[in-house]
Design a protein around this motif. Structure first.
Motif, PDB file in Angstrom:
ATOM      1  N   GLY A 271     -43.126   8.501 -23.564  1.00 33.36           N
ATOM      2  CA  GLY A 271     -42.510   8.531 -24.750  1.00 33.36           C
ATOM      3  C   GLY A 271     -42.973   9.115 -25.802  1.00 33.36           C
ATOM      4  O   GLY A 271     -42.423  10.083 -26.368  1.00 33.36           O
ATOM      5  N   ILE A 272     -44.717   9.284 -26.181  1.00 32.21           N
ATOM      6  CA  ILE A 272     -45.273   9.742 -27.338  1.00 32.21           C
ATOM      7  C   ILE A 272     -45.252  11.218 -26.718  1.00 32.21           C
ATOM      8  O   ILE A 272     -45.002  12.452 -27.918  1.00 32.21           O
ATOM      9  N   ALA A 273     -45.452  11.652 -25.371  1.00 31.83           N
ATOM     10  CA  ALA A 273     -45.384  13.138 -25.137  1.00 31.83           C
ATOM     11  C   ALA A 273     -44.101  13.683 -25.281  1.00 31.83           C
ATOM     12  O   ALA A 273     -44.051  14.905 -25.669  1.00 31.83           O
ATOM     13  N   GLU A 274     -42.873  12.756 -25.018  1.00 28.75           N
ATOM     14  CA  GLU A 274     -41.560  13.513 -25.331  1.00 28.75           C
ATOM     15  C   GLU A 274     -41.107  13.966 -26.658  1.00 28.75           C
ATOM     16  O   GLU A 274     -40.576  14.828 -27.308  1.00 28.75           O
ATOM     17  N   ILE A 275     -41.673  12.854 -27.465  1.00 26.85           N
ATOM     18  CA  ILE A 275     -41.625  12.957 -29.131  1.00 26.85           C
ATOM     19  C   ILE A 275     -42.260  14.117 -29.583  1.00 26.85           C
ATOM     20  O   ILE A 275     -41.712  15.123 -30.400  1.00 26.85           O
TER      21      ILE A 275
ATOM     22  N   SER B 262     -40.018   5.573 -36.328  1.00 28.00           N
ATOM     23  CA  SER B 262     -39.431   4.368 -35.682  1.00 28.00           C
ATOM     24  C   SER B 262     -39.787   4.106 -34.417  1.00 28.00           C
ATOM     25  O   SER B 262     -40.368   2.988 -34.081  1.00 28.00           O
ATOM     26  N   ILE B 263     -39.620   5.111 -33.474  1.00 27.16           N
ATOM     27  CA  ILE B 263     -40.048   5.188 -32.110  1.00 27.16           C
ATOM     28  C   ILE B 263     -41.585   4.763 -31.965  1.00 27.16           C
ATOM     29  O   ILE B 263     -42.040   3.924 -31.113  1.00 27.16           O
ATOM     30  N   LEU B 264     -42.269   5.647 -32.841  1.00 23.73           N
ATOM     31  CA  LEU B 264     -43.664   5.408 -32.836  1.00 23.73           C
ATOM     32  C   LEU B 264     -44.127   4.032 -33.130  1.00 23.73           C
ATOM     33  O   LEU B 264     -45.152   3.387 -32.618  1.00 23.73           O
ATOM     34  N   PHE B 265     -43.531   3.522 -34.158  1.00 18.04           N
ATOM     35  CA  PHE B 265     -43.708   2.292 -34.872  1.00 18.04           C
ATOM     36  C   PHE B 265     -43.941   1.231 -33.886  1.00 18.04           C
ATOM     37  O   PHE B 265     -44.558   0.408 -33.516  1.00 18.04           O
ATOM     38  N   PHE B 266     -42.408   1.236 -33.268  1.00 16.00           N
ATOM     39  CA  PHE B 266     -42.180  -0.092 -32.135  1.00 16.00           C
ATOM     40  C   PHE B 266     -43.100   0.303 -31.037  1.00 16.00           C
ATOM     41  O   PHE B 266     -43.396  -0.615 -30.337  1.00 16.00           O
ATOM     42  N   SER B 267     -43.386   1.651 -30.526  1.00 17.51           N
ATOM     43  CA  SER B 267     -44.265   1.873 -29.663  1.00 17.51           C
ATOM     44  C   SER B 267     -45.767   1.276 -29.804  1.00 17.51           C
ATOM     45  O   SER B 267     -46.365   0.531 -28.828  1.00 17.51           O
TER      46      SER B 267
ATOM     47  N   ALA C 140     -35.509   4.056 -21.171  1.00 17.03           N
ATOM     48  CA  ALA C 140     -35.679   5.209 -20.320  1.00 17.03           C
ATOM     49  C   ALA C 140     -34.955   6.493 -20.297  1.00 17.03           C
ATOM     50  O   ALA C 140     -35.203   7.730 -20.432  1.00 17.03           O
ATOM     51  N   ILE C 141     -33.711   6.244 -20.345  1.00 18.94           N
ATOM     52  CA  ILE C 141     -32.582   7.139 -20.163  1.00 18.94           C
ATOM     53  C   ILE C 141     -32.344   7.760 -21.612  1.00 18.94           C
ATOM     54  O   ILE C 141     -32.366   8.842 -21.507  1.00 18.94           O
ATOM     55  N   THR C 142     -32.285   6.960 -22.885  1.00 13.33           N
ATOM     56  CA  THR C 142     -31.938   7.690 -24.041  1.00 13.33           C
ATOM     57  C   THR C 142     -33.219   8.274 -24.582  1.00 13.33           C
ATOM     58  O   THR C 142     -33.356   9.275 -25.347  1.00 13.33           O
ATOM     59  N   MET C 143     -34.394   7.511 -24.467  1.00 12.37           N
ATOM     60  CA  MET C 143     -35.598   8.006 -25.144  1.00 12.37           C
ATOM     61  C   MET C 143     -36.839   8.323 -24.291  1.00 12.37           C
ATOM     62  O   MET C 143     -37.818   8.949 -24.658  1.00 12.37           O
ATOM     63  N   LYS C 144     -36.721   8.346 -22.847  1.00  9.86           N
ATOM     64  CA  LYS C 144     -37.693   8.697 -21.971  1.00  9.86           C
ATOM     65  C   LYS C 144     -38.786   7.749 -22.143  1.00  9.86           C
ATOM     66  O   LYS C 144     -40.088   8.216 -22.170  1.00  9.86           O
TER      67      LYS C 144
END
Length: 497
Positions: A214-218, A392-397, A79-83
Protein backbone atom coordinates in the motif's frame (compact mmCIF):
# COMPACT_ATOMS: atom_id res chain seq x y z
CA UNK A 1 -30.83 -38.35 -0.55
CA UNK A 2 -30.01 -37.90 3.13
CA UNK A 3 -27.78 -34.94 2.30
CA UNK A 4 -30.49 -33.29 0.20
CA UNK A 5 -33.00 -33.85 2.99
CA UNK A 6 -30.55 -32.31 5.47
CA UNK A 7 -29.98 -29.31 3.20
CA UNK A 8 -33.73 -28.70 2.96
CA UNK A 9 -33.82 -28.94 6.75
CA UNK A 10 -30.96 -26.43 6.93
CA UNK A 11 -32.64 -23.94 4.59
CA UNK A 12 -35.75 -24.05 6.77
CA UNK A 13 -33.61 -22.60 9.57
CA UNK A 14 -31.43 -20.32 7.43
CA UNK A 15 -34.37 -18.66 5.62
CA UNK A 16 -36.15 -17.39 8.70
CA UNK A 17 -36.32 -13.58 8.70
CA UNK A 18 -34.15 -13.41 11.82
CA UNK A 19 -31.33 -15.55 10.43
CA UNK A 20 -31.53 -13.79 7.05
CA UNK A 21 -31.03 -10.48 8.86
CA UNK A 22 -27.99 -11.76 10.79
CA UNK A 23 -26.55 -13.26 7.60
CA UNK A 24 -26.96 -9.95 5.76
CA UNK A 25 -25.35 -8.03 8.66
CA UNK A 26 -22.39 -10.42 8.70
CA UNK A 27 -21.86 -10.15 4.93
CA UNK A 28 -22.04 -6.35 4.90
CA UNK A 29 -19.73 -5.99 7.92
CA UNK A 30 -17.32 -8.56 6.44
CA UNK A 31 -17.19 -6.73 3.11
CA UNK A 32 -16.50 -3.40 4.81
CA UNK A 33 -13.85 -5.02 7.00
CA UNK A 34 -12.17 -6.41 3.90
CA UNK A 35 -12.19 -2.99 2.24
CA UNK A 36 -10.53 -1.14 5.12
CA UNK A 37 -6.72 -1.44 5.11
CA UNK A 38 -5.29 -3.40 8.01
CA UNK A 39 -8.59 -4.57 9.47
CA UNK A 40 -9.67 -8.16 9.07
CA UNK A 41 -12.14 -10.77 10.28
CA UNK A 42 -9.94 -11.75 13.25
CA UNK A 43 -10.06 -8.31 14.88
CA UNK A 44 -13.72 -7.78 13.99
CA UNK A 45 -14.94 -11.13 15.30
CA UNK A 46 -12.93 -10.71 18.51
CA UNK A 47 -14.58 -7.30 19.05
CA UNK A 48 -18.08 -8.61 18.32
CA UNK A 49 -17.70 -11.89 20.22
CA UNK A 50 -19.20 -10.52 23.48
CA UNK A 51 -22.35 -9.55 21.55
CA UNK A 52 -23.09 -13.24 20.95
CA UNK A 53 -24.31 -13.52 24.55
CA UNK A 54 -27.41 -11.50 23.66
CA UNK A 55 -28.01 -13.00 20.18
CA UNK A 56 -29.75 -16.33 19.51
CA UNK A 57 -27.29 -19.16 18.94
CA UNK A 58 -28.05 -19.78 15.25
CA UNK A 59 -28.08 -16.09 14.37
CA UNK A 60 -24.82 -15.40 16.23
CA UNK A 61 -22.91 -18.18 14.47
CA UNK A 62 -24.38 -17.25 11.07
CA UNK A 63 -23.38 -13.60 11.57
CA UNK A 64 -19.80 -14.39 12.66
CA UNK A 65 -19.36 -16.83 9.77
CA UNK A 66 -20.69 -14.17 7.37
CA UNK A 67 -18.08 -11.72 8.62
CA UNK A 68 -15.32 -14.26 7.96
CA UNK A 69 -16.17 -15.30 4.42
CA UNK A 70 -17.53 -11.84 3.59
CA UNK A 71 -14.12 -10.35 4.35
CA UNK A 72 -12.61 -12.61 1.68
CA UNK A 73 -14.79 -10.82 -0.88
CA UNK A 74 -14.02 -7.35 0.39
CA UNK A 75 -10.27 -7.67 0.65
CA UNK A 76 -10.02 -8.35 -3.09
CA UNK A 77 -11.44 -4.89 -3.75
CA UNK A 78 -8.73 -3.05 -1.83
CA UNK A 79 -6.04 -5.29 -3.35
CA UNK A 80 -7.23 -4.79 -6.93
CA UNK A 81 -8.03 -1.09 -6.77
CA UNK A 82 -5.38 0.26 -4.38
CA UNK A 83 -2.83 -2.59 -4.16
CA UNK A 84 -3.44 -2.80 -0.41
CA UNK A 85 -3.85 -6.50 0.42
CA UNK A 86 -4.87 -8.53 3.40
CA UNK A 87 -3.22 -11.89 4.04
CA UNK A 88 -5.76 -13.68 1.84
CA UNK A 89 -5.54 -11.25 -1.11
CA UNK A 90 -1.79 -10.90 -1.62
CA UNK A 91 -1.88 -12.63 -5.00
CA UNK A 92 -4.76 -10.41 -6.15
CA UNK A 93 -2.28 -7.52 -6.21
CA UNK A 94 -0.29 -9.12 -9.02
CA UNK A 95 -2.73 -9.38 -11.92
CA UNK A 96 -5.63 -7.51 -10.33
CA UNK A 97 -3.77 -4.25 -9.85
CA UNK A 98 -2.15 -4.51 -13.26
CA UNK A 99 -5.65 -4.78 -14.76
CA UNK A 100 -6.50 -1.60 -12.87
CA UNK A 101 -3.48 0.12 -14.43
CA UNK A 102 -4.85 -0.96 -17.82
CA UNK A 103 -8.21 0.66 -17.06
CA UNK A 104 -9.88 -2.73 -16.50
CA UNK A 105 -10.77 -2.25 -12.84
CA UNK A 106 -14.44 -3.07 -13.40
CA UNK A 107 -13.56 -6.28 -15.21
CA UNK A 108 -11.10 -7.30 -12.49
CA UNK A 109 -13.65 -6.73 -9.71
CA UNK A 110 -16.38 -8.49 -11.68
CA UNK A 111 -14.03 -11.45 -12.19
CA UNK A 112 -13.17 -11.55 -8.49
CA UNK A 113 -16.85 -11.37 -7.48
CA UNK A 114 -18.07 -14.09 -9.84
CA UNK A 115 -15.07 -16.33 -9.11
CA UNK A 116 -15.59 -15.95 -5.38
CA UNK A 117 -19.23 -16.96 -5.86
CA UNK A 118 -18.16 -20.05 -7.80
CA UNK A 119 -15.52 -20.93 -5.21
CA UNK A 120 -17.97 -20.47 -2.35
CA UNK A 121 -20.63 -22.58 -4.07
CA UNK A 122 -18.23 -25.45 -4.77
CA UNK A 123 -16.94 -25.33 -1.18
CA UNK A 124 -20.48 -25.42 0.22
CA UNK A 125 -21.20 -28.56 -1.81
CA UNK A 126 -17.99 -30.10 -0.46
CA UNK A 127 -18.93 -29.01 3.05
CA UNK A 128 -22.42 -30.51 2.80
CA UNK A 129 -21.53 -33.82 1.18
CA UNK A 130 -18.08 -34.59 2.56
CA UNK A 131 -17.68 -32.79 5.92
CA UNK A 132 -17.94 -35.96 8.05
CA UNK A 133 -15.49 -37.82 5.79
CA UNK A 134 -13.04 -35.03 4.94
CA UNK A 135 -12.79 -33.94 8.53
CA UNK A 136 -10.93 -37.17 9.22
CA UNK A 137 -8.31 -36.31 6.57
CA UNK A 138 -6.77 -33.77 8.94
CA UNK A 139 -6.00 -36.61 11.38
CA UNK A 140 -3.73 -38.20 8.73
CA UNK A 141 -1.38 -35.20 8.65
CA UNK A 142 1.43 -35.07 11.19
CA UNK A 143 4.27 -32.55 11.65
CA UNK A 144 6.45 -34.14 8.91
CA UNK A 145 3.54 -33.93 6.46
CA UNK A 146 2.84 -30.29 7.29
CA UNK A 147 6.53 -29.55 6.94
CA UNK A 148 6.55 -31.08 3.45
CA UNK A 149 3.37 -29.16 2.61
CA UNK A 150 5.08 -25.89 3.57
CA UNK A 151 7.99 -26.78 1.29
CA UNK A 152 5.52 -27.26 -1.55
CA UNK A 153 4.34 -23.73 -0.76
CA UNK A 154 7.90 -22.46 -1.20
CA UNK A 155 8.09 -24.22 -4.55
CA UNK A 156 5.09 -22.12 -5.62
CA UNK A 157 7.30 -19.04 -5.44
CA UNK A 158 8.61 -19.72 -8.95
CA UNK A 159 5.07 -19.28 -10.26
CA UNK A 160 4.05 -16.38 -8.03
CA UNK A 161 6.98 -14.11 -8.80
CA UNK A 162 6.70 -11.88 -11.85
CA UNK A 163 10.46 -11.46 -12.13
CA UNK A 164 13.26 -14.01 -12.32
CA UNK A 165 13.18 -17.20 -10.27
CA UNK A 166 16.39 -16.18 -8.47
CA UNK A 167 14.88 -12.85 -7.40
CA UNK A 168 11.72 -14.62 -6.27
CA UNK A 169 13.62 -17.12 -4.13
CA UNK A 170 15.75 -14.33 -2.66
CA UNK A 171 12.63 -12.35 -1.71
CA UNK A 172 11.11 -15.50 -0.23
CA UNK A 173 14.23 -16.04 1.88
CA UNK A 174 14.03 -12.46 3.17
CA UNK A 175 10.44 -13.16 4.19
CA UNK A 176 11.51 -16.31 6.05
CA UNK A 177 14.18 -14.34 7.94
CA UNK A 178 11.67 -11.63 8.85
CA UNK A 179 9.40 -14.36 10.21
CA UNK A 180 12.13 -15.41 12.66
CA UNK A 181 12.11 -12.04 14.43
CA UNK A 182 10.65 -12.30 17.93
CA UNK A 183 10.67 -14.84 20.73
CA UNK A 184 11.70 -18.42 20.05
CA UNK A 185 8.73 -20.69 20.76
CA UNK A 186 10.86 -23.43 22.35
CA UNK A 187 13.57 -21.66 24.32
CA UNK A 188 11.76 -18.41 25.02
CA UNK A 189 14.86 -16.48 23.93
CA UNK A 190 14.51 -13.33 21.83
CA UNK A 191 16.18 -13.41 18.43
CA UNK A 192 16.91 -10.72 15.84
CA UNK A 193 15.14 -8.10 17.97
CA UNK A 194 18.19 -5.78 18.31
CA UNK A 195 17.20 -5.33 21.98
CA UNK A 196 14.01 -3.55 20.93
CA UNK A 197 11.26 -4.71 23.27
CA UNK A 198 8.43 -4.03 20.83
CA UNK A 199 9.93 -6.63 18.47
CA UNK A 200 9.63 -9.38 21.08
CA UNK A 201 6.31 -10.45 19.55
CA UNK A 202 7.73 -10.28 16.04
CA UNK A 203 6.77 -8.17 13.05
CA UNK A 204 3.09 -8.13 12.14
CA UNK A 205 1.87 -9.36 8.76
CA UNK A 206 -0.41 -6.32 8.49
CA UNK A 207 2.57 -3.96 8.86
CA UNK A 208 4.57 -5.74 6.15
CA UNK A 209 1.62 -6.04 3.76
CA UNK A 210 0.52 -2.41 4.11
CA UNK A 211 4.08 -1.15 3.93
CA UNK A 212 5.40 -3.21 1.01
CA UNK A 213 2.23 -2.90 -1.05
CA UNK A 214 0.00 0.00 0.00
CA UNK A 215 2.39 2.71 1.16
CA UNK A 216 5.03 1.72 -1.39
CA UNK A 217 2.48 2.04 -4.21
CA UNK A 218 1.30 5.43 -2.94
CA UNK A 219 4.91 6.63 -2.83
CA UNK A 220 5.47 5.36 -6.36
CA UNK A 221 2.39 7.22 -7.64
CA UNK A 222 3.51 10.42 -5.95
CA UNK A 223 6.98 9.98 -7.42
CA UNK A 224 5.50 9.58 -10.91
CA UNK A 225 3.76 12.83 -11.75
CA UNK A 226 2.27 11.40 -14.93
CA UNK A 227 0.39 8.64 -13.13
CA UNK A 228 -1.58 10.04 -10.22
CA UNK A 229 -4.35 7.43 -10.23
CA UNK A 230 -4.90 4.26 -12.24
CA UNK A 231 -8.63 4.93 -12.72
CA UNK A 232 -9.45 6.54 -16.07
CA UNK A 233 -13.08 7.42 -15.39
CA UNK A 234 -14.53 4.57 -17.50
CA UNK A 235 -16.27 1.61 -15.94
CA UNK A 236 -16.61 -1.40 -18.25
CA UNK A 237 -18.27 -3.78 -15.83
CA UNK A 238 -19.82 -6.46 -18.04
CA UNK A 239 -17.21 -8.62 -19.80
CA UNK A 240 -17.53 -9.88 -23.34
CA UNK A 241 -18.56 -13.51 -23.89
CA UNK A 242 -14.96 -14.50 -24.70
CA UNK A 243 -13.76 -12.86 -21.46
CA UNK A 244 -16.59 -14.46 -19.50
CA UNK A 245 -15.61 -17.93 -20.74
CA UNK A 246 -12.06 -17.40 -19.48
CA UNK A 247 -13.26 -17.00 -15.90
CA UNK A 248 -14.75 -20.47 -15.39
CA UNK A 249 -11.74 -22.82 -15.94
CA UNK A 250 -9.52 -20.86 -13.56
CA UNK A 251 -12.34 -20.43 -11.03
CA UNK A 252 -13.08 -24.17 -11.01
CA UNK A 253 -9.39 -25.05 -10.57
CA UNK A 254 -9.10 -22.52 -7.77
CA UNK A 255 -12.27 -23.89 -6.15
CA UNK A 256 -10.81 -27.41 -6.10
CA UNK A 257 -7.48 -26.23 -4.65
CA UNK A 258 -9.13 -24.01 -2.05
CA UNK A 259 -11.61 -26.68 -0.98
CA UNK A 260 -8.76 -29.13 -0.36
CA UNK A 261 -6.34 -26.77 1.38
CA UNK A 262 -9.10 -25.24 3.50
CA UNK A 263 -9.52 -28.58 5.26
CA UNK A 264 -5.89 -28.83 6.38
CA UNK A 265 -4.79 -27.06 9.58
CA UNK A 266 -2.25 -24.44 8.59
CA UNK A 267 -3.74 -24.23 5.11
CA UNK A 268 -6.66 -21.89 4.58
CA UNK A 269 -7.10 -18.92 2.21
CA UNK A 270 -3.55 -17.59 2.50
CA UNK A 271 -1.82 -20.68 1.12
CA UNK A 272 -4.74 -21.60 -1.18
CA UNK A 273 -4.38 -18.40 -3.21
CA UNK A 274 -0.69 -19.07 -3.91
CA UNK A 275 -1.35 -22.70 -4.82
CA UNK A 276 -4.21 -21.78 -7.17
CA UNK A 277 -2.10 -19.09 -8.85
CA UNK A 278 0.75 -21.56 -9.32
CA UNK A 279 -1.63 -24.14 -10.80
CA UNK A 280 -3.04 -21.60 -13.25
CA UNK A 281 0.43 -20.59 -14.40
CA UNK A 282 1.00 -24.25 -15.20
CA UNK A 283 -2.33 -25.41 -16.68
CA UNK A 284 -4.10 -22.34 -18.05
CA UNK A 285 -4.33 -21.78 -21.80
CA UNK A 286 -3.10 -18.26 -21.10
CA UNK A 287 -0.33 -19.26 -18.69
CA UNK A 288 2.26 -17.15 -20.50
CA UNK A 289 0.16 -14.02 -19.95
CA UNK A 290 -0.50 -14.55 -16.25
CA UNK A 291 1.42 -11.96 -14.28
CA UNK A 292 0.83 -9.22 -16.84
CA UNK A 293 -2.74 -8.41 -15.78
CA UNK A 294 -5.18 -11.00 -17.11
CA UNK A 295 -8.47 -12.51 -15.95
CA UNK A 296 -6.98 -15.90 -15.03
CA UNK A 297 -4.61 -14.30 -12.53
CA UNK A 298 -7.61 -12.93 -10.62
CA UNK A 299 -10.18 -15.71 -11.06
CA UNK A 300 -8.22 -18.67 -9.71
CA UNK A 301 -6.94 -17.02 -6.54
CA UNK A 302 -10.33 -15.41 -5.75
CA UNK A 303 -12.13 -18.76 -6.04
CA UNK A 304 -9.48 -20.53 -3.95
CA UNK A 305 -9.61 -17.80 -1.32
CA UNK A 306 -13.37 -18.09 -0.88
CA UNK A 307 -13.47 -21.90 -1.11
CA UNK A 308 -10.78 -22.27 1.57
CA UNK A 309 -12.65 -19.88 3.86
CA UNK A 310 -15.75 -22.11 3.70
CA UNK A 311 -14.10 -25.52 4.00
CA UNK A 312 -11.99 -24.33 6.95
CA UNK A 313 -15.19 -24.90 8.96
CA UNK A 314 -14.88 -28.66 8.33
CA UNK A 315 -12.09 -29.41 10.86
CA UNK A 316 -13.83 -27.20 13.42
CA UNK A 317 -17.32 -28.69 13.16
CA UNK A 318 -16.40 -32.28 12.22
CA UNK A 319 -13.50 -32.99 14.59
CA UNK A 320 -13.40 -29.96 16.90
CA UNK A 321 -10.00 -28.66 15.76
CA UNK A 322 -9.73 -24.98 14.69
CA UNK A 323 -7.29 -24.62 11.81
CA UNK A 324 -6.52 -20.93 12.26
CA UNK A 325 -7.04 -18.02 14.65
CA UNK A 326 -10.42 -17.04 13.19
CA UNK A 327 -11.69 -20.59 13.59
CA UNK A 328 -10.44 -20.53 17.18
CA UNK A 329 -12.67 -17.51 17.79
CA UNK A 330 -15.55 -19.32 16.09
CA UNK A 331 -14.93 -22.24 18.43
CA UNK A 332 -15.10 -19.81 21.36
CA UNK A 333 -18.48 -18.61 20.05
CA UNK A 334 -19.71 -22.23 19.93
CA UNK A 335 -18.52 -22.85 23.50
CA UNK A 336 -20.07 -19.59 24.74
CA UNK A 337 -23.38 -20.94 23.48
CA UNK A 338 -22.81 -24.24 25.26
CA UNK A 339 -21.96 -26.25 22.13
CA UNK A 340 -18.82 -28.36 21.83
CA UNK A 341 -17.71 -28.66 18.17
CA UNK A 342 -16.65 -32.15 17.21
CA UNK A 343 -17.80 -35.49 15.83
CA UNK A 344 -21.03 -35.38 17.85
CA UNK A 345 -22.06 -31.92 16.69
CA UNK A 346 -23.74 -33.01 13.46
CA UNK A 347 -25.85 -35.59 15.27
CA UNK A 348 -26.42 -33.57 18.44
CA UNK A 349 -27.14 -30.17 16.85
CA UNK A 350 -28.27 -30.84 13.25
CA UNK A 351 -30.24 -27.58 13.13
CA UNK A 352 -27.08 -25.53 13.82
CA UNK A 353 -24.80 -27.50 11.49
CA UNK A 354 -27.11 -27.66 8.49
CA UNK A 355 -28.51 -24.19 9.17
CA UNK A 356 -24.98 -22.78 9.10
CA UNK A 357 -24.15 -24.68 5.88
CA UNK A 358 -27.34 -23.43 4.18
CA UNK A 359 -26.73 -19.87 5.39
CA UNK A 360 -23.35 -19.89 3.65
CA UNK A 361 -25.04 -20.24 0.28
CA UNK A 362 -27.53 -17.51 1.19
CA UNK A 363 -24.57 -15.35 2.21
CA UNK A 364 -22.90 -16.21 -1.10
CA UNK A 365 -25.88 -14.69 -2.92
CA UNK A 366 -25.81 -11.60 -0.68
CA UNK A 367 -22.12 -11.12 -1.40
CA UNK A 368 -22.58 -11.53 -5.14
CA UNK A 369 -25.15 -8.72 -5.05
CA UNK A 370 -22.89 -6.57 -2.88
CA UNK A 371 -19.77 -7.03 -4.96
CA UNK A 372 -20.92 -7.18 -8.59
CA UNK A 373 -23.78 -4.69 -9.10
CA UNK A 374 -22.19 -2.32 -6.58
CA UNK A 375 -18.77 -2.37 -8.28
CA UNK A 376 -19.55 1.07 -9.70
CA UNK A 377 -19.96 2.35 -6.15
CA UNK A 378 -16.56 0.96 -5.09
CA UNK A 379 -14.94 2.51 -8.16
CA UNK A 380 -16.42 5.94 -7.46
CA UNK A 381 -13.69 6.46 -4.85
CA UNK A 382 -11.20 6.95 -7.69
CA UNK A 383 -13.07 10.01 -8.91
CA UNK A 384 -11.68 11.75 -5.84
CA UNK A 385 -8.52 13.76 -6.65
CA UNK A 386 -5.42 11.82 -5.71
CA UNK A 387 -4.23 14.70 -3.54
CA UNK A 388 -7.25 14.00 -1.33
CA UNK A 389 -7.33 10.24 -1.81
CA UNK A 390 -3.80 9.27 -0.75
CA UNK A 391 -3.90 11.00 2.66
CA UNK A 392 -7.20 9.20 3.33
CA UNK A 393 -5.62 5.84 2.40
CA UNK A 394 -2.65 6.56 4.67
CA UNK A 395 -5.02 7.55 7.48
CA UNK A 396 -7.04 4.33 7.27
CA UNK A 397 -3.83 2.33 6.90
CA UNK A 398 -2.53 3.79 10.15
CA UNK A 399 -5.84 3.06 11.88
CA UNK A 400 -5.84 -0.50 10.58
CA UNK A 401 -2.25 -1.09 11.67
CA UNK A 402 -2.81 0.43 15.10
CA UNK A 403 -6.05 -1.51 15.70
CA UNK A 404 -4.29 -4.90 15.54
CA UNK A 405 -2.33 -4.48 18.80
CA UNK A 406 -3.20 -0.90 19.85
CA UNK A 407 0.50 -0.10 19.55
CA UNK A 408 2.02 2.97 17.89
CA UNK A 409 5.20 1.03 17.15
CA UNK A 410 3.28 -0.96 14.53
CA UNK A 411 2.72 2.28 12.61
CA UNK A 412 6.46 3.01 12.68
CA UNK A 413 7.19 -0.53 11.44
CA UNK A 414 4.68 -0.05 8.63
CA UNK A 415 6.43 3.17 7.61
CA UNK A 416 9.81 1.39 7.54
CA UNK A 417 8.42 -1.33 5.29
CA UNK A 418 6.83 1.35 3.15
CA UNK A 419 10.32 2.67 2.40
CA UNK A 420 11.63 -0.87 1.85
CA UNK A 421 8.69 -1.66 -0.42
CA UNK A 422 9.35 1.47 -2.46
CA UNK A 423 12.96 0.36 -2.94
CA UNK A 424 11.69 -3.04 -4.08
CA UNK A 425 9.50 -1.35 -6.68
CA UNK A 426 12.38 0.77 -7.94
CA UNK A 427 14.53 -2.36 -8.23
CA UNK A 428 11.73 -4.31 -9.99
CA UNK A 429 11.51 -6.83 -7.14
CA UNK A 430 8.12 -8.44 -6.49
CA UNK A 431 7.19 -8.36 -2.75
CA UNK A 432 4.60 -11.17 -3.03
CA UNK A 433 7.20 -13.97 -2.50
CA UNK A 434 8.44 -12.09 0.58
CA UNK A 435 5.00 -12.34 2.16
CA UNK A 436 4.76 -16.00 1.22
CA UNK A 437 8.06 -16.68 3.00
CA UNK A 438 6.99 -14.60 6.00
CA UNK A 439 3.75 -16.57 6.38
CA UNK A 440 5.15 -20.05 5.80
CA UNK A 441 8.54 -19.63 7.49
CA UNK A 442 7.40 -19.83 11.14
CA UNK A 443 4.97 -22.64 10.31
CA UNK A 444 7.76 -24.60 8.63
CA UNK A 445 10.10 -24.09 11.59
CA UNK A 446 7.46 -25.17 14.11
CA UNK A 447 6.53 -28.36 12.28
CA UNK A 448 10.16 -29.16 11.47
CA UNK A 449 11.09 -29.01 15.16
CA UNK A 450 8.10 -31.13 16.14
CA UNK A 451 8.99 -33.75 13.54
CA UNK A 452 12.58 -34.00 14.80
CA UNK A 453 11.38 -34.24 18.41
CA UNK A 454 9.10 -37.12 17.47
CA UNK A 455 11.89 -38.91 15.57
CA UNK A 456 14.56 -38.12 18.20
CA UNK A 457 16.55 -36.13 15.66
CA UNK A 458 16.26 -38.54 12.73
CA UNK A 459 15.54 -37.01 9.31
CA UNK A 460 14.27 -40.38 8.12
CA UNK A 461 10.81 -39.53 9.42
CA UNK A 462 10.24 -37.31 6.37
CA UNK A 463 10.61 -40.24 3.94
CA UNK A 464 9.09 -42.93 6.14
CA UNK A 465 5.64 -41.32 6.23
CA UNK A 466 3.73 -41.83 2.96
CA UNK A 467 2.25 -38.32 2.76
CA UNK A 468 5.48 -36.43 3.42
CA UNK A 469 7.44 -38.82 1.18
CA UNK A 470 4.99 -38.23 -1.69
CA UNK A 471 5.18 -34.45 -1.26
CA UNK A 472 8.99 -34.50 -1.13
CA UNK A 473 9.07 -36.67 -4.27
CA UNK A 474 6.79 -34.11 -5.94
CA UNK A 475 9.15 -31.30 -4.96
CA UNK A 476 12.17 -33.27 -6.24
CA UNK A 477 10.44 -33.95 -9.57
CA UNK A 478 9.59 -30.27 -9.90
CA UNK A 479 13.16 -29.16 -9.16
CA UNK A 480 14.56 -31.63 -11.72
CA UNK A 481 12.01 -30.46 -14.28
CA UNK A 482 12.95 -26.82 -13.64
CA UNK A 483 16.66 -27.58 -14.05
CA UNK A 484 16.02 -29.45 -17.31
CA UNK A 485 13.84 -26.64 -18.60
CA UNK A 486 16.58 -24.15 -17.66
CA UNK A 487 19.35 -26.16 -19.33
CA UNK A 488 17.58 -27.02 -22.59
CA UNK A 489 17.48 -23.47 -24.03
CA UNK A 490 21.23 -23.05 -23.34
CA UNK A 491 22.00 -26.36 -25.01
CA UNK A 492 19.84 -25.42 -27.98
CA UNK A 493 21.66 -22.10 -28.36
CA UNK A 494 25.03 -23.91 -28.22
CA UNK A 495 23.95 -26.37 -30.94
CA UNK A 496 22.66 -23.56 -33.16
CA UNK A 497 26.01 -21.84 -33.00
Amino acid sequence: MDVLHNLVFGFEHALTWQNLLFCAIGCVVGTLVGLLPGLGPLATISILLPLTYSIPTGGALIMLAGIYYGAQYGDSVSAITMKIPHASSIVACIDGYKMTLKGQTGLALFTAGVSSFIGGTVAIVVLAFFAPILGEVAFLFGPPDYCALMLVGFVCVSFVTTGSLLNGMAMCLIGVLLGQIGTDINSGQQRYTMDLTFLAEGVGLVSIALGCFGIAEITKNLDNRDERTPFNGKINLIPTWSEFKRIFPSALRGSAVGSLLGILPGGGPTIAQFAAYALDKKLSRYKNEIGTGVIEGVAGQAAADEAAARTSFIPLMAIGIPENAVMALMMAAFIIKGIQPGPNMIAGHPDLFWGLVASMWVGNCFLLILNVPLVRFWLSVFKIPYAVLFPSILFFSCIGTFSVNNNLNDIYITAVFGVIGYLFLRLDLDPAPLLLGFILGPMLEENFRRALLISHGSFGIFIMRPISAALIALIAAFVVWQLVAFALPKRKNTVDR
